[in-house]
Design an enzyme around this catalytic site. Structure first.
Site, PDB file in Angstrom:
ATOM      1  CB  SER A 151      -0.907  -0.219   1.224  1.00  0.00           C
ATOM      2  OG  SER A 151      -1.517   1.030   1.458  1.00  0.00           O
ATOM      3  CE1 TYR A 164      -3.507  -1.808   5.658  1.00  0.00           C
ATOM      4  CE2 TYR A 164      -3.566   0.289   4.671  1.00  0.00           C
ATOM      5  CZ  TYR A 164      -3.722  -1.001   4.484  1.00  0.00           C
ATOM      6  OH  TYR A 164      -3.967  -1.489   3.000  1.00  0.00           O
TER       7      TYR A 164
HETATM    8  N1  NAP Z   1      -8.698  -0.870  -0.970  1.00  0.00           N
HETATM    9  C1  NAP Z   1      -7.690  -0.207  -0.715  1.00  0.00           C
HETATM   10  O1  NAP Z   1      -7.715   1.199  -0.647  1.00  0.00           O
HETATM   11  C2  NAP Z   1      -6.141  -0.491  -0.680  1.00  0.00           C
HETATM   12  C3  NAP Z   1      -5.247   0.533  -0.708  1.00  0.00           C
HETATM   13  C4  NAP Z   1      -3.833  -0.205  -0.711  1.00  0.00           C
HETATM   14  C5  NAP Z   1      -3.680  -1.488  -0.308  1.00  0.00           C
HETATM   15  N2  NAP Z   1      -4.707  -2.384  -0.230  1.00  0.00           N
HETATM   16  C6  NAP Z   1      -4.347  -3.671   0.340  1.00  0.00           C
HETATM   17  O2  NAP Z   1      -4.758  -4.525  -0.852  1.00  0.00           O
HETATM   18  C7  NAP Z   1      -5.295  -5.758  -0.426  1.00  0.00           C
HETATM   19  C8  NAP Z   1      -6.338  -6.106  -0.735  1.00  0.00           C
HETATM   20  O3  NAP Z   1      -7.432  -5.007  -0.367  1.00  0.00           O
HETATM   21  P1  NAP Z   1      -9.132  -4.967  -0.852  1.00  0.00           P
HETATM   22  O4  NAP Z   1      -9.426  -3.519  -1.083  1.00  0.00           O
HETATM   23  O5  NAP Z   1      -9.307  -5.743  -2.079  1.00  0.00           O
HETATM   24  O6  NAP Z   1      -9.454  -5.547   0.437  1.00  0.00           O
HETATM   25  P2  NAP Z   1     -10.972  -6.514   0.825  1.00  0.00           P
HETATM   26  O7  NAP Z   1     -11.814  -6.348  -0.315  1.00  0.00           O
HETATM   27  O8  NAP Z   1     -11.432  -6.139   2.133  1.00  0.00           O
HETATM   28  O9  NAP Z   1     -10.199  -7.913   0.617  1.00  0.00           O
HETATM   29  C9  NAP Z   1      -9.615  -8.627   1.612  1.00  0.00           C
HETATM   30  C10 NAP Z   1      -9.390  -9.921   1.375  1.00  0.00           C
HETATM   31  O10 NAP Z   1      -8.408 -10.413   2.339  1.00  0.00           O
HETATM   32  C11 NAP Z   1      -9.113 -11.611   2.893  1.00  0.00           C
HETATM   33  N3  NAP Z   1      -8.655 -12.026   4.136  1.00  0.00           N
HETATM   34  C12 NAP Z   1      -8.768 -11.220   5.147  1.00  0.00           C
HETATM   35  N4  NAP Z   1      -8.294 -11.859   6.241  1.00  0.00           N
HETATM   36  C13 NAP Z   1      -8.072 -13.239   5.843  1.00  0.00           C
HETATM   37  C14 NAP Z   1      -7.445 -14.426   6.501  1.00  0.00           C
HETATM   38  N5  NAP Z   1      -7.255 -14.203   7.680  1.00  0.00           N
HETATM   39  N6  NAP Z   1      -7.278 -15.616   5.760  1.00  0.00           N
HETATM   40  C15 NAP Z   1      -7.510 -15.398   4.610  1.00  0.00           C
HETATM   41  N7  NAP Z   1      -8.083 -14.329   3.801  1.00  0.00           N
HETATM   42  C16 NAP Z   1      -8.271 -13.231   4.586  1.00  0.00           C
HETATM   43  C17 NAP Z   1     -10.590 -11.466   2.436  1.00  0.00           C
HETATM   44  O11 NAP Z   1     -11.314 -12.630   2.301  1.00  0.00           O
HETATM   45  P3  NAP Z   1     -12.242 -13.398   3.433  1.00  0.00           P
HETATM   46  O12 NAP Z   1     -12.750 -12.397   4.318  1.00  0.00           O
HETATM   47  O13 NAP Z   1     -13.100 -14.347   2.644  1.00  0.00           O
HETATM   48  O14 NAP Z   1     -11.031 -14.342   4.157  1.00  0.00           O
HETATM   49  C18 NAP Z   1     -10.722 -10.678   1.503  1.00  0.00           C
HETATM   50  O15 NAP Z   1     -10.680 -11.534   0.272  1.00  0.00           O
HETATM   51  C19 NAP Z   1      -4.933  -5.656   0.945  1.00  0.00           C
HETATM   52  O16 NAP Z   1      -3.598  -6.282   1.557  1.00  0.00           O
HETATM   53  C20 NAP Z   1      -5.056  -4.070   1.420  1.00  0.00           C
HETATM   54  O17 NAP Z   1      -4.231  -3.804   2.458  1.00  0.00           O
HETATM   55  C21 NAP Z   1      -5.904  -1.805  -0.404  1.00  0.00           C
END
Ligand code: NAP
Length: 267
Positions: A151, A164
């Protein structure tokens, strides 16, 4: 070597290759599964929620693997499954998230633990478990890949973000250190660092289900979409074997920094 059914990617490392995508049940992970499948990859989609993964499998033909990545034994079993079912050419360590936006003086220790457990130790656990498979694939096919989705929180502070940003900084250092440690081996270590991405759940999870707070994060500008990040991930994976994209920072045009988003200008 290329799969005749796959679209041309311009890569020396084209499919038939197999990727593990973690956090595949929503957001960036699900978009990455869709994109890699469209590019001809075999994909193992991993997360905890089976129903969402099954729907993705019906749509894309990916393989489903239901797992909690905070469980050491479950990750060991995942690696054994991958070993027994054809190995692995790439892992996209995407599972993660933010819990809360508390100032340091009000920090919730449990939220911090959970952030470290999934973002840092989850990525470490999976990477350790699959590295032998990636080495084997790289030795046979020319290259294999570790892609860590960190991120812009890995690049600087913002108020309320220390849990975070700390976790994402650690994930960044894990990526950089591993790249140094295995330099010269046929395994690339790639970091993709997105700014604000409007995924359906990230901000909802951060704010404990408060939909109004979550929606406000993305108001007044055009945030990145999950597909933008998936596109970047696919691009890094499709570079020629000798090219390692160390780090890609990708932000919305309206965002210059974690805490500087220009709203209301049409950007
Ligand atoms: N959205 C943003 O603005 C943003 C910006 C920069 C970086 N990111 C990073 O990008 C990545 C994805 O973000 P996103 O926005 O797509 O978030 P999201 O929609 O909340 O997805 C998070 C995913 O992680 C999985 N997960 C969480 N805990 C888990 C566990 N204990 N075991 C297995 N799977 C787990 C969730 O699936 P389940 O709940 O089904 O397990 C879900 O599929 C993350 O690392 C986040 O920090 C996001």
């Amino acid at each position: 070597m290329s799969d005749s059914t796959a679209p041309e990617t311009g890569s020396e490392t084209t499919p038939n290759r197999r990727a593990l995508v973690t956090g595949a049940s929503s957001g960036i992970g699900a978009a990455t599964v869709r994109r890699l499948r469209a590019d001809g990859w075999d994909v193992v989609a991993a997360a905890r929620r089976a129903d969402r993964l099954e729907a993705l499998a019906a749509e894309t033909g990916c393989e489903v693997y239901v797992i909690d990545l905070t469980d050491d034994d479950a990750v060991t079993a995942l690696a054994a499954h991958l070993t027994a079912s054809g190995g692995l050419d790439a892992v996209v360590n995407n599972a993660g998230g933010a819990f809360g936006l508390d100032r340091v003086e009000d920090a919730d220790l449990d939220g911090w633990r959970r952030m470290y457990e999934i973002n840092v130790l989850g990525t470490l656990r999976v990477t350790k478990a699959v590295l032998p498979l990636l080495r084997e694939a790289g030795a046979g096919k020319g290259v294999a890949d570790v892609v860590n989705v960190t991120s812009t929180a890995a690049q600087g502070a913002y108020e309320g973000g220390a849990g975070y940003t700390g976790a994402k900084h650690a994930e960044h250092m894990l990526s950089q250190t591993l790249r140094w440690e295995i330099a010269g081996e046929p395994v690339r270590v790639i970091e993709v660092a997105p700014g604000a991405v409007a995924t359906e759940e990230f901000s909802l999870v951060r704010f404990g289900g408060d939909a109004d707070k979550a929606a406000a994060v993305y108001e007044g500008y055009t945030p990145l979409a999950a597909d933008d990040v998936a596109d970047t991930i696919a691009w890094t994976l499709s570079r020629p074997d000798h090219v390692n994209i160390d780090l890609v920072t990708i932000r919305p045009r309206a965002q210059a920094h974690n805490s500087k988003i220009v709203r209301g200008t049409g950007a």
